[in-house]
Design an enzyme around this catalytic site. Structure first.
Site, PDB file in Angstrom:
ATOM      1  N   HIS A   1      55.916  41.940  31.689  1.00 18.90           N
ATOM      2  CA  HIS A   1      56.155  42.515  32.995  1.00 18.90           C
ATOM      3  C   HIS A   1      57.706  42.831  33.059  1.00 18.90           C
ATOM      4  O   HIS A   1      58.149  43.709  33.984  1.00 18.90           O
ATOM      5  CB  HIS A   1      55.896  41.576  34.330  1.00 18.90           C
ATOM      6  CG  HIS A   1      56.687  40.454  34.387  1.00 18.90           C
ATOM      7  ND1 HIS A   1      56.071  39.029  33.932  1.00 18.90           N
ATOM      8  CD2 HIS A   1      57.631  40.099  34.902  1.00 18.90           C
ATOM      9  CE1 HIS A   1      57.002  38.263  34.085  1.00 18.90           C
ATOM     10  NE2 HIS A   1      57.972  38.920  34.945  1.00 18.90           N
TER      11      HIS A   1
ATOM     12  N   ASP B   1      50.889  38.459  28.730  1.00 13.30           N
ATOM     13  CA  ASP B   1      52.378  38.854  29.297  1.00 13.30           C
ATOM     14  C   ASP B   1      53.363  38.508  28.665  1.00 13.30           C
ATOM     15  O   ASP B   1      54.487  38.236  28.907  1.00 13.30           O
ATOM     16  CB  ASP B   1      52.377  37.987  30.808  1.00 13.30           C
ATOM     17  CG  ASP B   1      53.525  38.610  31.585  1.00 13.30           C
ATOM     18  OD1 ASP B   1      53.918  39.636  31.393  1.00 13.30           O
ATOM     19  OD2 ASP B   1      54.418  37.784  32.286  1.00 13.30           O
TER      20      ASP B   1
ATOM     21  N   LEU C   1      34.873  33.887  23.118  1.00 11.27           N
ATOM     22  CA  LEU C   1      33.573  33.322  22.894  1.00 11.27           C
ATOM     23  C   LEU C   1      32.315  34.057  23.695  1.00 11.27           C
ATOM     24  O   LEU C   1      31.471  33.825  23.422  1.00 11.27           O
ATOM     25  CB  LEU C   1      33.756  32.054  23.320  1.00 11.27           C
ATOM     26  CG  LEU C   1      32.514  30.954  23.318  1.00 11.27           C
ATOM     27  CD1 LEU C   1      32.310  30.891  21.528  1.00 11.27           C
ATOM     28  CD2 LEU C   1      33.192  29.534  23.634  1.00 11.27           C
ATOM     29  N   GLY C   2      32.767  34.826  24.621  1.00  7.31           N
ATOM     30  CA  GLY C   2      31.854  35.586  25.235  1.00  7.31           C
ATOM     31  C   GLY C   2      31.148  34.802  26.457  1.00  7.31           C
ATOM     32  O   GLY C   2      30.138  34.951  26.874  1.00  7.31           O
TER      33      GLY C   2
ATOM     34  N   ASN D   1      64.743  34.850  35.241  1.00  2.17           N
ATOM     35  CA  ASN D   1      64.300  33.805  34.402  1.00  2.17           C
ATOM     36  C   ASN D   1      63.192  34.315  33.126  1.00  2.17           C
ATOM     37  O   ASN D   1      63.116  33.963  31.856  1.00  2.17           O
ATOM     38  CB  ASN D   1      64.187  32.567  34.510  1.00  2.17           C
ATOM     39  CG  ASN D   1      65.064  31.860  34.781  1.00  2.17           C
ATOM     40  OD1 ASN D   1      65.662  31.502  36.055  1.00  2.17           O
ATOM     41  ND2 ASN D   1      66.141  31.250  33.930  1.00  2.17           N
ATOM     42  N   SER D   2      62.558  35.103  33.675  1.00  2.00           N
ATOM     43  CA  SER D   2      61.327  35.707  33.090  1.00  2.00           C
ATOM     44  C   SER D   2      61.594  36.446  31.620  1.00  2.00           C
ATOM     45  O   SER D   2      62.525  37.050  31.380  1.00  2.00           O
ATOM     46  CB  SER D   2      60.646  36.706  33.778  1.00  2.00           C
ATOM     47  OG  SER D   2      60.160  36.497  34.957  1.00  2.00           O
TER      48      SER D   2
END
Length: 490
Positions: A125, A155, A284-285, A228-229
């Site tokens: 982001h 992210d 894993l579905g 800080n991201s």
């Protein structure tokens, strides 16, 4: 007089004993913390070593998104007035297309240098939609950066600068973190400059309810704010254990809770982006939730709570028809371990699969069905329902990434093929107004079934006198659209 003297002697002895006892108690009280401190050698109060070691590896990431013209649909205010009964069959459904000019935007975040040759990890982001990226080191050196790859589900983004002998951070195993362990967060909050904050690991494998995103956060009370991201969460040795990603707050500012993406997930994303250009995600579905949370939901709804045989594990709410576990699991099962590793939360299962497995790998599932313990081995599949390596086409001229539609998308939209537009950067796709998640079905009347089909279509169109790619496709809502992509622009 003699008796008085004796009393004085006795009193003096008692006072002396009292002082001795007090001295003994004082010494003992001083010694208790020393014993306690030696029992936790990895938890020093002095964090200067960790800060000094990690600070040079954390950078400021500045991004610029240029002003551009976009085509948007708006409601036609006179559509119903002139055609109240729909007699004229307005093909746009009462909507008009208009050209709007978006403003130029600037922003900043943080990043972490992970290799001396210039690879830097940050949040997706932070760089999403950026036309220009500038990296600033703590010694004020500046570099232009390019995006190597991004992954919205975790992210994370991998960018690179042209540099040598850069101060790369040492990467530690986040699995070894313990709750209560001291950590520091380093980044550039509010663009005020590189800042260090300290706290402890408050929780692990924390999920914040992000839909299909991969969430298994390290929770910390080290202060994390806007900016800080993408910065570093490091241990007391100055080693990277997580990438700071988000804060939880009702005001938008720090309120005691920060969250970081563990290095187990980061390492997998970085390796895949370098090798394939996209993350090879093994699924894993299933859809599920923590058993204890599910029990609480049933109680809150005054519903009967089944006896699952455990209060720890993952309740299987749904099994995908084409998923990896379709022939093994069913609704109502409770997963208790994966590859003999106990799992109590959905976030723990996600972290294990995402950080350690790729499509084609096999895992052993331990689960309870009607309180009976069972085990089974399944082969993991990708989002397309197979074990092939997922590739992306990312032609420079198009400036976007693509993938083939999966089985669920085919079923939902009633289509047999198509290429989904992924990350859209600067290039012809963005200039044409094609958004992310749009599904391309034909390009210059040729069906787009594989990445090779798109590569060939771009190659052929670029050779022609009229280098335009006429694209037809469908939005995730089912609405069909047509775009002309000019390939002549540099």
């Amino acid at each position: 007089m003699k008796k008085v003297s004796n009393y004085l002697v006795y009193a003096a002895c008692i006072v002396a004993i009292a002082f001795s006892a007090g001295a003994f108690m004082k010494v003992s009280a001083n010694q208790v913390p020393l014993v306690s401190s030696s029992a936790a050698p990895g938890q020093p109060v002095d964090l200067t070593y960790a800060a000094e070691k990690a600070l040079p590896s954390v950078v400021t990431v500045r991004v610029v998104t240029n002003s551009k013209t976009q085509t948007v649909e708006v409601e036609d205010p006179f559509g119903d007035f002139f055609d109240p009964f729909g007699w004229f069959g307005n093909p746009n459904g009462g909507k008009q297309k208009r050209q709007v000019q978006t403003p130029k935007r600037q922003g900043s975040g943080s990043g972490v240098i992970i290799s001396q040759d210039g690879y830097i990890v940050t949040n997706n982001h932070v760089v999403d939609g950026a036309d220009e990226i500038t990296v600033i080191l703590t010694d004020n050196r500046e570099f232009s950066a390019t995006i190597i790859g991004t992954d919205a589900t975790s992210d994370l983004a991998l960018i690179k600068v042209s540099g040598k002998n850069l101060p790369a951070i040492t990467i530690a195993d986040s699995q070894k973190l313990k709750i209560g362990e001291w950590v520091i967060a380093i980044g550039n909050p509010f663009s005020i400059g590189t800042t260090v904050t300290a706290g402890i690991v408050s929780a692990k494998a924390r999920s914040m309810g992000g839909g299909n995103s991969v969430q298994s956060f390290i929770q910390t009370d080290a202060a994390i704010n806007r900016g800080n991201s993408g910065g570093a969460l490091v241990n007391t040795n100055g080693e990277l254990v997580g990438i700071n990603a988000m804060l939880y707050s009702e005001t938008g500012s720090y309120s005691g809770y920060g969250f970081a993406i563990p290095t187990t997930i980061m390492n997998k994303v970085v390796d895949d982006l370098k090798q394939y250009g996209t993350v090879q995600r093994a699924l894993l579905g299933i859809q599920g939730k923590d058993v204890n949370n599910y029990i609480d939901e049933l109680k809150a709804q005054n519903k009967e709570v089944p006896d699952f045989g455990t209060v720890e594990g993952i309740y299987v709410a749904k099994v995908d028809e084409d998923g990896s576990a379709a022939d093994v699991l069913k609704e109502g099962d409770v997963i208790t371990a994966i590859d003999n590793k106990p799992v109590t939360k959905m976030a723990e299962l996600q972290e294990y699969l995402f950080g350690n497995k790729k499509p084609g790998d096999k895992v052993t599932i331990t689960y309870l069905r009607n309180k009976n313990k069972k085990t089974a081995t399944v082969e993991l599949k990708n989002a397309q329902g197979n074990t092939k390596v997922v590739k992306t086409a990312d032609m420079d001229v198009l400036g976007a990434s693509f993938r083939e539609v999966n089985e669920q998308e085919k079923k939902d939209l009633g289509i047999n093929y198509g290429l989904v537009v992924g990350k859209v950067n600067k290039g012809a796709i963005r200039d044409a107004g094609i958004p992310e998640k749009f599904i391309i079905q034909t390009a210059n009347d040729v069906p787009m079934k594989t990445m090779d089909d798109l590569q060939n279509a771009v190659k052929e169109a670029s050779k022609s006198k009229d280098p335009v790619l006429y694209i037809k496709g469908v939005f995730p809502t089912g609405k069909r659209a047509y775009f002309a992509v000019d390939l002549s622009k540099e």
